[in-house]
Design a protein around this motif. Structure first.
Motif, PDB file in Angstrom:
ATOM      1  N   VAL A  12       0.850  -1.192   0.000  1.00 13.55           N
ATOM      2  CA  VAL A  12       0.000   0.000   0.000  1.00 13.55           C
ATOM      3  C   VAL A  12       0.884   1.240   0.000  1.00 13.55           C
ATOM      4  CG1 VAL A  12      -1.974   1.139   1.113  1.00 13.55           C
ATOM      5  CG2 VAL A  12      -1.552  -1.291   1.540  1.00 13.55           C
ATOM      6  N   PRO A  13       0.632   2.198  -0.909  1.00 12.72           N
ATOM      7  CA  PRO A  13       1.383   3.448  -0.859  1.00 12.72           C
ATOM      8  C   PRO A  13       1.057   4.227   0.426  1.00 12.72           C
ATOM      9  CG  PRO A  13       0.294   3.209  -2.984  1.00 12.72           C
ATOM     10  CD  PRO A  13      -0.257   2.144  -2.072  1.00 12.72           C
ATOM     11  N   ILE A  14       2.077   4.716   1.084  1.00 11.26           N
ATOM     12  CA  ILE A  14       1.868   5.458   2.328  1.00 11.26           C
ATOM     13  C   ILE A  14       1.027   6.707   2.074  1.00 11.26           C
ATOM     14  CG2 ILE A  14       3.054   6.801   4.131  1.00 11.26           C
ATOM     15  CD1 ILE A  14       5.251   4.594   4.008  1.00 11.26           C
ATOM     16  N   GLU A  15       1.187   7.347   0.931  1.00 16.47           N
ATOM     17  CA  GLU A  15       0.385   8.529   0.623  1.00 16.47           C
ATOM     18  C   GLU A  15      -1.102   8.177   0.564  1.00 16.47           C
ATOM     19  OE1 GLU A  15      -0.130  12.455   0.460  1.00 16.47           O
ATOM     20  OE2 GLU A  15       1.781  11.443   0.801  1.00 16.47           O
ATOM     21  N   THR A  16      -1.436   7.014   0.047  1.00 16.07           N
ATOM     22  CA  THR A  16      -2.831   6.561   0.019  1.00 16.07           C
ATOM     23  C   THR A  16      -3.327   6.295   1.432  1.00 16.07           C
ATOM     24  OG1 THR A  16      -2.467   5.586  -2.158  1.00 16.07           O
ATOM     25  CG2 THR A  16      -4.410   4.850  -0.964  1.00 16.07           C
ATOM     26  N   ILE A  17      -2.476   5.711   2.267  1.00 14.52           N
ATOM     27  CA  ILE A  17      -2.833   5.473   3.670  1.00 14.52           C
ATOM     28  C   ILE A  17      -3.126   6.795   4.358  1.00 14.52           C
ATOM     29  CG2 ILE A  17      -1.971   4.655   5.908  1.00 14.52           C
ATOM     30  CD1 ILE A  17      -0.388   2.513   4.320  1.00 14.52           C
ATOM     31  N   ARG A  18      -2.306   7.815   4.120  1.00 11.56           N
ATOM     32  CA  ARG A  18      -2.515   9.132   4.740  1.00 11.56           C
ATOM     33  C   ARG A  18      -3.923   9.667   4.445  1.00 11.56           C
ATOM     34  NH1 ARG A  18       2.484  10.640   6.474  1.00 11.56           N
ATOM     35  NH2 ARG A  18       4.242  10.146   5.146  1.00 11.56           N
ATOM     36  N   HIS A  19      -4.433   9.409   3.241  1.00 12.72           N
ATOM     37  CA  HIS A  19      -5.727   9.958   2.823  1.00 12.72           C
ATOM     38  C   HIS A  19      -6.914   9.057   3.134  1.00 12.72           C
ATOM     39  CE1 HIS A  19      -3.871  13.343   0.866  1.00 12.72           C
ATOM     40  NE2 HIS A  19      -3.052  12.530   0.222  1.00 12.72           N
ATOM     41  N   LYS A  20      -6.708   7.735   3.161  1.00 16.17           N
ATOM     42  CA  LYS A  20      -7.852   6.828   3.259  1.00 16.17           C
ATOM     43  C   LYS A  20      -7.958   6.037   4.560  1.00 16.17           C
ATOM     44  CE  LYS A  20      -9.199   6.092  -1.448  1.00 16.17           C
ATOM     45  NZ  LYS A  20      -9.750   5.081  -2.344  1.00 16.17           N
TER      46      LYS A  20
END
Length: 142
Positions: A12-20
């Protein structure tokens, strides 16, 4: 930095984790704290969770979907990974994934990673950052 892969990986991209992820990156780290350095690790771009069999991987996929992550979408009639991807150590990424790059055997990097040849390793669970370990990650005894 790239991350090491083994068995079946959920990436999982960390940037996606930050948003979702409910509570963002910090909450994700707290929720996975007991697993960090075990089956879960990360670099500056990607988080890796993993399983040793397809049934356990399916459970992980469903878990991330239940948190609001989108697994796949059709692009030109073909399934592609969206918010996370599954990587198999024998077959590679199991569906097309536009944000992942296979850097060398058993490592993956995010396409935006400026140093994909450098592999980041977390210390094995329960070890201090400066505690000596051998090449297999086992504690060295004095």
């Amino acid at each position: 930095m790239a991350i090491h892969t083994e068995f079946i990986d959920l990436i999982v991209p960390i940037e996606t984790i930050r948003h979702k992820y409910p509570g963002g990156w910090e909450q994700c780290l707290q929720d996975h704290a007991p697993l960090l350095g075990g089956r879960v690790w990360h670099d500056d771009f990607l988080l890796r969770d993993g399983a040793m069999n397809p049934m356990d991987m399916q459970r992980l996929v469903e878990e991330w979907e239940s948190r609001g992550f989108t697994s796949t979408a059709e692009v030109n009639g073909k399934k592609h990974w969206v918010d996370f991807c599954v990587h198999d150590m024998m077959m590679g990424v199991t569906l097309p994934c536009e944000w992942i790059s296979e850097t060398r055997r058993r490592t993956l990097a995010h396409i935006d990673d400026p140093e994909p040849e450098v592999v980041k390793h977390l210390p094995p669970r329960g070890l201090q950052e400066n505690q000596p370990v051998d090449s297999r990650g086992l504690r060295l005894h004095k």
